[in-house]
Structures are given as C-alpha cells and as structure tokens.
Design an enzyme around this catalytic site. Sequence first.
Site, PDB file in Angstrom:
ATOM      1  N   HIS A 356      48.919 -23.868  40.876  1.00  0.00           N
ATOM      2  CA  HIS A 356      49.362 -22.869  39.747  1.00  0.00           C
ATOM      3  C   HIS A 356      50.833 -22.628  39.450  1.00  0.00           C
ATOM      4  O   HIS A 356      50.929 -21.484  38.527  1.00  0.00           O
ATOM      5  CB  HIS A 356      48.366 -21.627  39.847  1.00  0.00           C
ATOM      6  CG  HIS A 356      46.961 -22.108  39.830  1.00  0.00           C
ATOM      7  ND1 HIS A 356      46.150 -21.898  38.623  1.00  0.00           N
ATOM      8  CD2 HIS A 356      46.131 -22.212  40.787  1.00  0.00           C
ATOM      9  CE1 HIS A 356      44.947 -22.244  38.879  1.00  0.00           C
ATOM     10  NE2 HIS A 356      44.921 -22.412  40.227  1.00  0.00           N
ATOM     11  N   LYS A 544      50.556  -9.049  29.887  1.00  0.00           N
ATOM     12  CA  LYS A 544      50.511 -10.049  31.159  1.00  0.00           C
ATOM     13  C   LYS A 544      51.050  -9.319  32.239  1.00  0.00           C
ATOM     14  O   LYS A 544      51.737  -8.159  32.199  1.00  0.00           O
ATOM     15  CB  LYS A 544      51.140 -11.323  31.042  1.00  0.00           C
ATOM     16  CG  LYS A 544      52.705 -11.176  30.411  1.00  0.00           C
ATOM     17  CD  LYS A 544      53.339 -12.387  29.867  1.00  0.00           C
ATOM     18  CE  LYS A 544      53.040 -12.914  28.518  1.00  0.00           C
ATOM     19  NZ  LYS A 544      52.044 -14.216  28.785  1.00  0.00           N
ATOM     20  N   ARG A 545      50.973 -10.025  33.361  1.00  0.00           N
ATOM     21  CA  ARG A 545      51.806  -9.304  34.800  1.00  0.00           C
ATOM     22  C   ARG A 545      53.262  -9.301  34.300  1.00  0.00           C
ATOM     23  O   ARG A 545      53.888 -10.094  33.746  1.00  0.00           O
ATOM     24  CB  ARG A 545      51.642 -10.210  36.051  1.00  0.00           C
ATOM     25  CG  ARG A 545      50.374  -9.911  36.654  1.00  0.00           C
ATOM     26  CD  ARG A 545      50.353  -8.395  37.119  1.00  0.00           C
ATOM     27  NE  ARG A 545      50.932  -8.169  38.213  1.00  0.00           N
ATOM     28  CZ  ARG A 545      50.427  -8.376  39.600  1.00  0.00           C
ATOM     29  NH1 ARG A 545      49.130  -8.575  39.392  1.00  0.00           N
ATOM     30  NH2 ARG A 545      51.210  -7.974  40.467  1.00  0.00           N
ATOM     31  N   LYS A 550      58.505 -13.739  33.046  1.00  0.00           N
ATOM     32  CA  LYS A 550      57.768 -13.681  31.609  1.00  0.00           C
ATOM     33  C   LYS A 550      58.678 -12.905  30.516  1.00  0.00           C
ATOM     34  O   LYS A 550      58.321 -13.069  29.524  1.00  0.00           O
ATOM     35  CB  LYS A 550      56.513 -12.865  32.094  1.00  0.00           C
ATOM     36  CG  LYS A 550      55.571 -13.688  32.905  1.00  0.00           C
ATOM     37  CD  LYS A 550      54.165 -13.200  33.042  1.00  0.00           C
ATOM     38  CE  LYS A 550      53.502 -13.680  34.366  1.00  0.00           C
ATOM     39  NZ  LYS A 550      52.749 -14.759  33.693  1.00  0.00           N
ATOM     40  N   THR A 652      47.104 -18.159  29.935  1.00  0.00           N
ATOM     41  CA  THR A 652      45.839 -18.204  29.358  1.00  0.00           C
ATOM     42  C   THR A 652      45.627 -17.386  28.360  1.00  0.00           C
ATOM     43  O   THR A 652      44.817 -17.276  27.632  1.00  0.00           O
ATOM     44  CB  THR A 652      44.738 -17.982  30.397  1.00  0.00           C
ATOM     45  OG1 THR A 652      45.307 -17.049  31.370  1.00  0.00           O
ATOM     46  CG2 THR A 652      44.520 -19.394  31.341  1.00  0.00           C
ATOM     47  N   LYS A 656      43.717 -16.862  24.501  1.00  0.00           N
ATOM     48  CA  LYS A 656      42.942 -15.675  24.184  1.00  0.00           C
ATOM     49  C   LYS A 656      43.367 -15.393  22.632  1.00  0.00           C
ATOM     50  O   LYS A 656      42.603 -14.838  21.816  1.00  0.00           O
ATOM     51  CB  LYS A 656      43.016 -14.786  25.282  1.00  0.00           C
ATOM     52  CG  LYS A 656      42.151 -15.119  26.396  1.00  0.00           C
ATOM     53  CD  LYS A 656      42.483 -14.107  27.651  1.00  0.00           C
ATOM     54  CE  LYS A 656      41.972 -14.925  29.077  1.00  0.00           C
ATOM     55  NZ  LYS A 656      42.409 -14.273  30.149  1.00  0.00           N
TER      56      LYS A 656
HETATM   57  C1  26W Z   1      51.245 -15.742  47.652  1.00  0.00           C
HETATM   58  C2  26W Z   1      51.286 -14.649  46.337  1.00  0.00           C
HETATM   59  C3  26W Z   1      50.793 -15.216  45.189  1.00  0.00           C
HETATM   60  C4  26W Z   1      49.574 -15.154  44.679  1.00  0.00           C
HETATM   61  C5  26W Z   1      49.017 -15.429  43.422  1.00  0.00           C
HETATM   62  C6  26W Z   1      51.690 -16.242  44.356  1.00  0.00           C
HETATM   63  C7  26W Z   1      51.070 -16.768  43.522  1.00  0.00           C
HETATM   64  C8  26W Z   1      49.902 -16.212  42.947  1.00  0.00           C
HETATM   65  C9  26W Z   1      49.443 -17.153  41.540  1.00  0.00           C
HETATM   66  C10 26W Z   1      49.413 -18.611  41.734  1.00  0.00           C
HETATM   67  C11 26W Z   1      49.800 -16.778  40.499  1.00  0.00           C
HETATM   68  C12 26W Z   1      49.145 -17.258  39.051  1.00  0.00           C
HETATM   69  O1  26W Z   1      48.306 -16.391  38.834  1.00  0.00           O
HETATM   70  N1  26W Z   1      49.459 -18.267  38.393  1.00  0.00           N
HETATM   71  C13 26W Z   1      49.047 -18.292  37.252  1.00  0.00           C
HETATM   72  O2  26W Z   1      47.898 -19.042  37.245  1.00  0.00           O
HETATM   73  C14 26W Z   1      47.558 -19.312  35.683  1.00  0.00           C
HETATM   74  C15 26W Z   1      46.415 -19.902  35.799  1.00  0.00           C
HETATM   75  O3  26W Z   1      46.352 -21.351  36.112  1.00  0.00           O
HETATM   76  C16 26W Z   1      48.381 -19.823  34.940  1.00  0.00           C
HETATM   77  O4  26W Z   1      47.949 -19.698  33.593  1.00  0.00           O
HETATM   78  C17 26W Z   1      50.048 -18.944  34.938  1.00  0.00           C
HETATM   79  O5  26W Z   1      50.747 -19.743  34.373  1.00  0.00           O
HETATM   80  C18 26W Z   1      50.450 -18.763  36.315  1.00  0.00           C
HETATM   81  O6  26W Z   1      51.411 -18.011  36.349  1.00  0.00           O
END
Ligand code: 26W
Length: 813
Positions: A356, A544-545, A550, A652, A656
């Site tokens: 992701h 979004k976050r 971003k 995503t 939406k």
């Molecule tokens: C370990 C810390 C950590 C935790 C979670 C690092 C990274 C994450 C996730 C991978 C972050 C995340 O939510 N990524 C998002 O995933 C979505 C679903 O596929 C995508 O639509 C977003 O572009 C992506 O940023």
Amino acid sequence: MFSGKEDFKQAFSERLETKLGKNAKTATEVDAYRALGSLLQDKINKNWLRTDQEYKKNQNKQVYYFSMEFLIGRLLGSNLLNMQVLKVVEEGLRDLGLSLSALEEKENDAGLGNGGLGRLAACFLDSLATLGLAGHGYGLRYKYGMFHQQLVDGSQLELPDNWLAQEFVWEVRRPEETIEVRFGGKVSPIKDSLGSLYFDHRDYEQLQAVPYDVPVVGYNNETVNTLRLWSAEPSAEDIIAKASLKDDFGNFLDHRRSLTSITEFLYPDDSNEEGKELRLKQEYFLVSSGVQSAVRSFDELGLPLSTFSNQVALHINDTHPALVIPELMRVLMDEKGLGWEKAWDLTQASVSYTNHTTLSEALESWPIELVQRLLPRIFMIIVEINERFCQSLWKTYPGDFDRIASLAIVADGQVKMAHLAIVGSHSVNGVAQLHTEILKKREMKSFYKSFPSRFNNKTNGITHRRWLMHANEPLAKSITEAIGNDWIEQPGHLQDLLQKKNDNAFLDQLYDIKQQNKEDVAAWVKQTEGITIDPLSIYDVHIKRLHGYKRQLLNALHIMYLYNQIKLNRSFTIQPRTFFFAAKAAPSYYFAKKVIKLIDTIAGVVNNDPDVNDQMKVVFLPNYSVSTAERIIPAANVSEQISLASKEASGTGNMKLMLNGALTIGTMDGANVEIHELVGDDNIYTFGLSSEEVLEYDHNKLYSSQAVYETDERIRHTLNQLIHYSPFSKGENVFEELYHHLVTHNDEFFVLKDFADYAAAQQRISQDYQAKRQWSVKSLINIAHSGTFSSDRTIQQYATEIWRIQPAKTLKV
Ligand code: 26W
C-alpha cells in the site's frame, strides 16, 4: 425478516421490554439503539450459521484477510440497508416516536484503523459478503481505537477513544474458540529416539487470544461472513501460577496488565515505522491466532494436509501481518510434522500480499535482536527462509554480492518485512495501475525481474452501498428512478446515466440534491462549529490523513494567496467558496501538526474578515472519521486529490467523492490517473508534475525551491507572511519551520513547484462552476464512470486472479 411495519414494531417493543425493561416512552435513544441492534443480531445469527454450514458443505475455499486495521465505522445503517429492512424499520420507529438517524448517531464509530488501508479492508468485507464469497477478516479488538481529535487553540489534542465503554451490540465473544499464543523463551533442537529433529520450546510466556466475531452482512443475499477480532487475555494456567505467589500480588497485576496490553490500543501512526516492541507483539498475536484458527477450521474438514492451499487463502494487508509466512511454516512443520519443502510449497501457495505504499519511511523492518528474543522459533524459520532464498539467488547471480545483499530478507541487522512478504507469497499486488508500475520499475525492481509473474495490479475500490446508497439516499433514489436498480448489484450499470446527459429535468434534480446536501452540511457546521457558510458557495473538500506528501499545505497556501488578492485589489472577486479540511496528524508528526495549526489560523483570519467573508470561508472539521466522511462527501463539489505525483499509492477518498458527483482537482497520481482516463480531460482538473518528472528530479537533484520563491512574486509574498508580521503570523514565529521547510530545505514535496499550475486549475474550476448546467453534466459523467471503482469489481478480481474462489452455489447471490 419482518413481515411488515407492524411486525417490526411489535418485535422491537418486546425486545425493549425483555432486554432492558423499558418501553418506547421510558427508553433513551441509547436503549433503543441497543434493543434494535440485539433484535437485528437475532435475524443475522440465523443466516450466519447457515452461511457457515453452506461453506462447509460445499467445501468452499476460505479466504482469511489479515489486517492490523479494520476501519468499519458504524454498522447499524449499513446492516439495515444490506438486510433490506431500512424502510420498514425507519417507518416503524417513527410510529413509536423515534428517529432512526438519531439512533444511528448513538452507535460509537468503530475506529479500528488509521485511514485508507483500514477503510479498504472494511469495504472489501462488504463486497466479499455481497458477492457470496467465503472471505473473512482477521483483526485485533483494540480497546482504544483511533484517538479523538480536538483542536485547542488550533493545536491537535489527542483524546482516548474508549469505544467499548458502551456495549458493541454486533460482537459475539467465542471463548470456546480461544487460541494460545507464545512469546519469548528458549528453543532447542532435539533428536528423538528415531533420529528425527524437533524443536523444544521452553520458558515462554503464553497468553490467550479470545475471538470476538462480528457478522458481515451481504447485500440482499442472506450471506453473513465473519470479521474475527482477537483480544488478549492472560491464560488460565498463568493466572493460577502467578496467583499462588500470594505475597507478590502487585507483581501479578503488573504482569497481567503487560500481557493484556497487547490489544490495548491501535498505533495511531501511518507515516513512520517506529519499530516498537509492543507493535511487533501485536503483529505476531494477530498472525499466530489467525493462522492457528485457520488451520483448525481446515482440520475440521478432514482432508489431507496436501490440499491445504486448495482450501485456504491467507491474504496479508501490507507487510504488518507478514509473519503469517513463518508462522504457517511453524505450524505445518512443528505441529503437523511436514518437512521443509512441503511446508514451503503450501505456504507460498496460500499466502498473497498487497503493498500500500512506496514511502520508504513506512517500510517495516525489525531489529534481529528483537525478533530473536520475542519470537525465537519464528526467527529460526526466517533465517532458514533467508538462507535458502540467498542460495537460490547465488545460483542465478553468482558472485553478485551487492544484488544478493539488497534482496536478502535478513540484512544490516534487520528483518525486512517486504522482502519476506514477496519471497513467501505467490502474489504481490499494488493498489492502482501507476502504483503497481512504480513497484515493478523501481521499488521492487529486482524482485520483479526474478519473479515477474508474481506481480499484478488490483486497483482499489469502495463499497457504493455505504458510500452512495447509505450516505446519500436522495441521490441513490434519483439514480434508481432514472436507470432502474441494476447498478446496486452491478455498479457498472451506473454508466447508463450517460443517457441522461442532455436531460434537463434530471440535471436539475442532480443540482437540487447536491444543494439540499449542502444546506444540511451548512446547518450542521453552524451547530457544531458555530460557523456560518454559504450553501451557494463551491464546497471544496480536502479530507484525509495529514501528511507532507498529501500537500494540505499547498491548498492552505493557495487560500492565503486568494485572501491576499481580495485584500489588495478590491475589484478582484472570486466565485464564492467554502474550503473544508478534515485530517488527523500522527501524534508525533511535528510538521503535520504545524499544518493543522496553519489551517486553523487561516480559518480564524478569513472567517472573521468582512472584506473577504462573503467570498470565502475555511472550515476545519475536527475528528475526521468514517461518520464525518459520510456527512461531508455527499455535499462536495470539488474533491482535492493533490498529492505529489508518485507518492499516493491509490487513494480511495477520490473514488467516494467522484461517486457523489464531486469533480476532482488532482495530480496524475494513484487512482486519479484512472479517473482521468475514464472521465476525460473536460471532467477533471489535473495539474502539476507527472510522476516521471518527480522521479527524475529525485534523481538529478535539479529542483530549487529557492529559485521558485525568488521568481514568483505571489509565492514570495505569501511565504513571507509566515515569517514577517502578517494577519497569519501575528508577529510570532509559529510558522517559521514551515517556511524553512519550503524555502531553506528545498521543499521535499514540490509544493512551490506545483503552486502556479494548481492556482490555474482552481481558477478554471471557479469559471466552470458558473455554468451551472455544464457543471451538472460534468458531475453526472463522474458518477456514471464511478462503477469501476466499486470494491465489488476489485474483489471480483482478487477472487478470480489471486484467491481463485467462487461463490458458494447454494447461497442466494
Ligand atoms: C507502520 C506504519 C504504517 C502503518 C500503516 C505505515 C503505513 C501504513 C499504511 C500502508 C498507510 C495507508 O493507509 N496507505 C494507504 O492505503 C490506501 C489503501 O490501499 C491507499 O488508497 C492510499 O493511497 C495509501 O496511502
């Protein structure tokens, strides 16, 4: 289900009485919500049991979707919708003097996730059940979910999310399905009398994983799958052993607390991989309980172990659950007695992995010392996987030490989780076309060269049932009146809306619905934030976050620039706009918190200045959550998707907002590229560097933000307001770091570089919005093409191309 409204009313009143000793008059809204939830649960239980029996009878392959996050939000509305009793219940409650939407508000929003990755997992569950596919979620039952965000003096304050303080009506605790999970201790290889090797594990700490099952209700198909959330509890033996140390009761309590702390809280950071011991414990706890429970279910079928991968698929949502690979190896070898090769073949054939993110700071790696100490047997297996993998590389690339070192799973004192995930699985996918290409060409290039057929793309999707039918009922109704209801179960049919492109009556209806949604949001903002906004203004939505890449900062600087224009030149006017932001920052992300502070400061200046007030307003909606998204998205005109190209894997929220008729202003990044391809140049506002250009700049280091600052007067003036005396800085140096980030430290996310192009795109929007009819056509074209981004499409692709599963024939689909 319910034969009619009267039937429902009777059942509901009875439930209020028997469960809570109340009636419609004495019940609070929370009481009524709980009674309704428990009544629905009864109905769900029948189909839940039946679904399980059907899967077993058909010997359907079961998919287990392992994810550290499931951002499911509220379930009452979507369960009613999927069970097709929404109208009956709503009307029945109204007769009893209760409002369904008020009861929905009483449900705590289950925030067991940070953002995109967790919400995607929740959308996938909805689509799996709706398509009648045997796919279940494995996650953690965090006692505290994503923190509640409050703004105090414009700064983010994090408050604990004690979401379980009120009964979670949907979960069922299943202590009989408890699994034992072990940490620490010593492992020694021992030869038995027959000369075979086994591993003796001693002095470990054991705890119980108790499952809490949440039903996942399919739409109109009587299918109910399971989201199984594991909770950590001390094991019975442990309690007895420790309690016998009577004089050391204090220590016992500490011990107990440290064990159960594993599922205490969700890590609220999706930007930085911190390598915290408790996080690794969480990951292994999920993995071990999930793998053991999947194997146990397989055992119940009574089939030979060699058929395991025909019956079971284990999917890992990013690398966080990548320990599934060594854990399954452990169970197959140490508990089932398989040899390495057989265990490895079954493991690889069962496991698949989704990536992701390509952001290097988010890639997981764990110090060897930690893995070895916490998970000694798992570490031995990882080392062996690595040895064998490096040996095979040596055969292909003899002498190429550098290449082998860069691909190794264990290297530089670390265990690299992405490498483990790629090597131990049969499928690796990215989440949008561009993202998958970047993985293949750059981030995972060498792996791609070695295993090209393993890599594939699965562009993300969202459930249009929650995000359109439930969040925007009036729009869903009007679509159905226009084109029938095929689109509900076959979202591709939304394309039929294109026939209405020249239908003025329908376009008027679209406009009116959006307008009504905007008025509802205006009333809500007035009530909750005390800000008056103009429902006729453009609703420009950036939710979004909060993350550097971003680029909320780009949007914020542009608002400052517009403000300056109006102030400096009284004849300058803009198409009135309301800029909405909602974003949580990771608690330790200093830069992100500064951007929140800046947005809040801009809001304070803009909203209180009568010179600009009738043309612009800025609203920061605190505590962004699934429920907030459901409120604001139906009212949006403009969708801000302005990440630096190449950095957003998919997005995503973009899908939406498009589904609800907003037009995207966006870079050619993530799934924006695919939106652009579908709707064409005229129906999206693209701008900025391309991903190739960004990658080229990263490579040649030729970007100078200082040069942009010096040449563009608008940028210079705006940025100087961050450090010099201005309405925004008020003479303090709160925003100094932001200035230096942009100017002195060369603007990591190319905000200044893309500024001019962004401003021009925003201007095109202002102009186009004035042609009301044309704007509605553009909006319609976006809705019509959004069927592609239904998670039904995505899940169908996972099902046929990765998991190789089909719906259970005997279920209603
Ligand atoms: C370990 C810390 C950590 C935790 C979670 C690092 C990274 C994450 C996730 C991978 C972050 C995340 O939510 N990524 C998002 O995933 C979505 C679903 O596929 C995508 O639509 C977003 O572009 C992506 O940023």
